[in-house]
Design a protein around this motif. Structure first.
Motif, PDB file in Angstrom:
ATOM      1  N   TRP A  57      80.327  14.740  38.659  1.00 21.48           N
ATOM      2  CA  TRP A  57      80.365  13.403  38.068  1.00 21.48           C
ATOM      3  C   TRP A  57      80.247  13.459  36.546  1.00 21.48           C
ATOM      4  O   TRP A  57      80.038  12.435  35.900  1.00 21.48           O
ATOM      5  CB  TRP A  57      79.301  12.502  38.677  1.00 21.48           C
ATOM      6  CG  TRP A  57      77.920  13.077  38.650  1.00 21.48           C
ATOM      7  CD1 TRP A  57      76.983  12.961  37.660  1.00 21.48           C
ATOM      8  CD2 TRP A  57      77.308  13.865  39.666  1.00 21.48           C
ATOM      9  NE1 TRP A  57      75.838  13.635  37.986  1.00 21.48           N
ATOM     10  CE2 TRP A  57      76.009  14.198  39.237  1.00 21.48           C
ATOM     11  CE3 TRP A  57      77.716  14.329  40.926  1.00 21.48           C
ATOM     12  CZ2 TRP A  57      75.137  14.976  39.989  1.00 21.48           C
ATOM     13  CZ3 TRP A  57      76.848  15.091  41.674  1.00 21.48           C
ATOM     14  CH2 TRP A  57      75.579  15.405  41.198  1.00 21.48           C
ATOM     15  N   GLU A  88      69.027  15.741  40.197  1.00 26.67           N
ATOM     16  CA  GLU A  88      70.290  15.086  39.838  1.00 26.67           C
ATOM     17  C   GLU A  88      70.965  14.479  41.066  1.00 26.67           C
ATOM     18  O   GLU A  88      71.542  13.394  40.992  1.00 26.67           O
ATOM     19  CB  GLU A  88      71.228  16.067  39.132  1.00 26.67           C
ATOM     20  CG  GLU A  88      70.726  16.537  37.791  1.00 26.67           C
ATOM     21  CD  GLU A  88      70.422  15.399  36.824  1.00 26.67           C
ATOM     22  OE1 GLU A  88      71.168  14.394  36.805  1.00 26.67           O
ATOM     23  OE2 GLU A  88      69.436  15.510  36.079  1.00 26.67           O
ATOM     24  N   ASP A  90      69.435  13.333  43.719  1.00 30.92           N
ATOM     25  CA  ASP A  90      68.667  12.122  44.052  1.00 30.92           C
ATOM     26  C   ASP A  90      69.024  10.963  43.121  1.00 30.92           C
ATOM     27  O   ASP A  90      69.127   9.823  43.561  1.00 30.92           O
ATOM     28  CB  ASP A  90      67.157  12.388  43.989  1.00 30.92           C
ATOM     29  CG  ASP A  90      66.680  13.268  45.132  1.00 30.92           C
ATOM     30  OD1 ASP A  90      67.424  13.449  46.118  1.00 30.92           O
ATOM     31  OD2 ASP A  90      65.539  13.794  45.026  1.00 30.92           O
ATOM     32  N   LYS A  91      69.216  11.245  41.839  1.00 29.49           N
ATOM     33  CA  LYS A  91      69.590  10.198  40.876  1.00 29.49           C
ATOM     34  C   LYS A  91      70.920   9.562  41.271  1.00 29.49           C
ATOM     35  O   LYS A  91      71.056   8.339  41.238  1.00 29.49           O
ATOM     36  CB  LYS A  91      69.727  10.776  39.473  1.00 29.49           C
ATOM     37  CG  LYS A  91      68.458  10.967  38.726  1.00 29.49           C
ATOM     38  CD  LYS A  91      68.799  11.415  37.304  1.00 29.49           C
ATOM     39  CE  LYS A  91      67.638  11.970  36.570  1.00 29.49           C
ATOM     40  NZ  LYS A  91      68.038  12.473  35.247  1.00 29.49           N
ATOM     41  N   ILE A  92      71.888  10.380  41.618  1.00 30.03           N
ATOM     42  CA  ILE A  92      73.223   9.879  41.997  1.00 30.03           C
ATOM     43  C   ILE A  92      73.150   9.078  43.297  1.00 30.03           C
ATOM     44  O   ILE A  92      73.767   8.031  43.420  1.00 30.03           O
ATOM     45  CB  ILE A  92      74.223  11.052  42.115  1.00 30.03           C
ATOM     46  CG1 ILE A  92      74.526  11.591  40.730  1.00 30.03           C
ATOM     47  CG2 ILE A  92      75.492  10.633  42.830  1.00 30.03           C
ATOM     48  CD1 ILE A  92      75.186  10.579  39.792  1.00 30.03           C
ATOM     49  N   GLN A  93      72.352   9.551  44.248  1.00 27.53           N
ATOM     50  CA  GLN A  93      72.236   8.851  45.515  1.00 27.53           C
ATOM     51  C   GLN A  93      71.568   7.497  45.342  1.00 27.53           C
ATOM     52  O   GLN A  93      71.873   6.553  46.043  1.00 27.53           O
ATOM     53  CB  GLN A  93      71.479   9.700  46.540  1.00 27.53           C
ATOM     54  CG  GLN A  93      72.312  10.851  47.069  1.00 27.53           C
ATOM     55  CD  GLN A  93      71.545  11.749  48.016  1.00 27.53           C
ATOM     56  OE1 GLN A  93      70.312  11.729  48.057  1.00 27.53           O
ATOM     57  NE2 GLN A  93      72.263  12.547  48.784  1.00 27.53           N
ATOM     58  N   GLN A  94      70.645   7.379  44.398  1.00 26.81           N
ATOM     59  CA  GLN A  94      69.971   6.116  44.146  1.00 26.81           C
ATOM     60  C   GLN A  94      70.914   5.097  43.501  1.00 26.81           C
ATOM     61  O   GLN A  94      70.786   3.905  43.721  1.00 26.81           O
ATOM     62  CB  GLN A  94      68.753   6.314  43.249  1.00 26.81           C
ATOM     63  CG  GLN A  94      67.599   6.986  43.959  1.00 26.81           C
ATOM     64  CD  GLN A  94      66.439   7.279  43.023  1.00 26.81           C
ATOM     65  OE1 GLN A  94      66.494   6.998  41.827  1.00 26.81           O
ATOM     66  NE2 GLN A  94      65.380   7.873  43.558  1.00 26.81           N
ATOM     67  N   LYS A  95      71.880   5.583  42.732  1.00 25.13           N
ATOM     68  CA  LYS A  95      72.835   4.672  42.063  1.00 25.13           C
ATOM     69  C   LYS A  95      73.846   4.099  43.049  1.00 25.13           C
ATOM     70  O   LYS A  95      74.367   3.035  42.806  1.00 25.13           O
ATOM     71  CB  LYS A  95      73.582   5.430  40.952  1.00 25.13           C
ATOM     72  CG  LYS A  95      72.720   5.701  39.748  1.00 25.13           C
ATOM     73  CD  LYS A  95      73.527   6.388  38.659  1.00 25.13           C
ATOM     74  CE  LYS A  95      72.652   6.679  37.468  1.00 25.13           C
ATOM     75  NZ  LYS A  95      73.404   7.382  36.407  1.00 25.13           N
ATOM     76  N   THR A  96      74.130   4.835  44.118  1.00 29.14           N
ATOM     77  CA  THR A  96      75.154   4.353  45.069  1.00 29.14           C
ATOM     78  C   THR A  96      74.568   3.487  46.134  1.00 29.14           C
ATOM     79  O   THR A  96      73.462   3.310  46.363  1.00 29.14           O
ATOM     80  CB  THR A  96      75.889   5.535  45.728  1.00 29.14           C
ATOM     81  OG1 THR A  96      74.946   6.394  46.360  1.00 29.14           O
ATOM     82  CG2 THR A  96      76.698   6.288  44.697  1.00 29.14           C
TER      83      THR A  96
END
Length: 96
Positions: A57, A88, A90-96
């Motif tokens: 990403w 990182e 976890d951060k991406i999963q939280q945004k989706t």
């Protein structure tokens, strides 16, 4: 995931190369998250490990550590890589 390994100031022997390959197996779970891993080892009285992770990403992460012993420095780096990838992810999963 492309992995590039560079040794600076010395030649990696077979045992060191094998150990790096074995330790990088630990982050194989992130193959679909990473474009490439740029792994650099420098020897200057101690071993300095620098790694750059390029995520799919567009995010880039830099992780480094140093140690007087090759194996223990590599272990520290692998632990840090694992933590960074999970953070990182976890951060991406939280945004989706």
């Amino acid at each position: 995931m492309d992995i590039t390994i560079n040794a600076v100031g010395f030649e990696l022997d077979k045992d060191q190369s094998d150990l790096i390959a074995k330790k990088l197996e630990r982050i194989k779970y992130a193959e679909d998250l990473l474009v490439d891993v740029l792994f650099r080892v420098k020897e200057d009285k101690k071993y300095i490990f620098d790694t750059t992770l390029n995520f799919r990403w567009g995010m880039t992460a830099h992780v480094s550590t140093e140690d007087y012993e090759f194996a223990s420095g590599l272990n520290k780096l692998t632990d840090m890589l694992d933590q960074k990838i999970k953070k990182e992810k976890d951060k991406i999963q939280q945004k989706t």
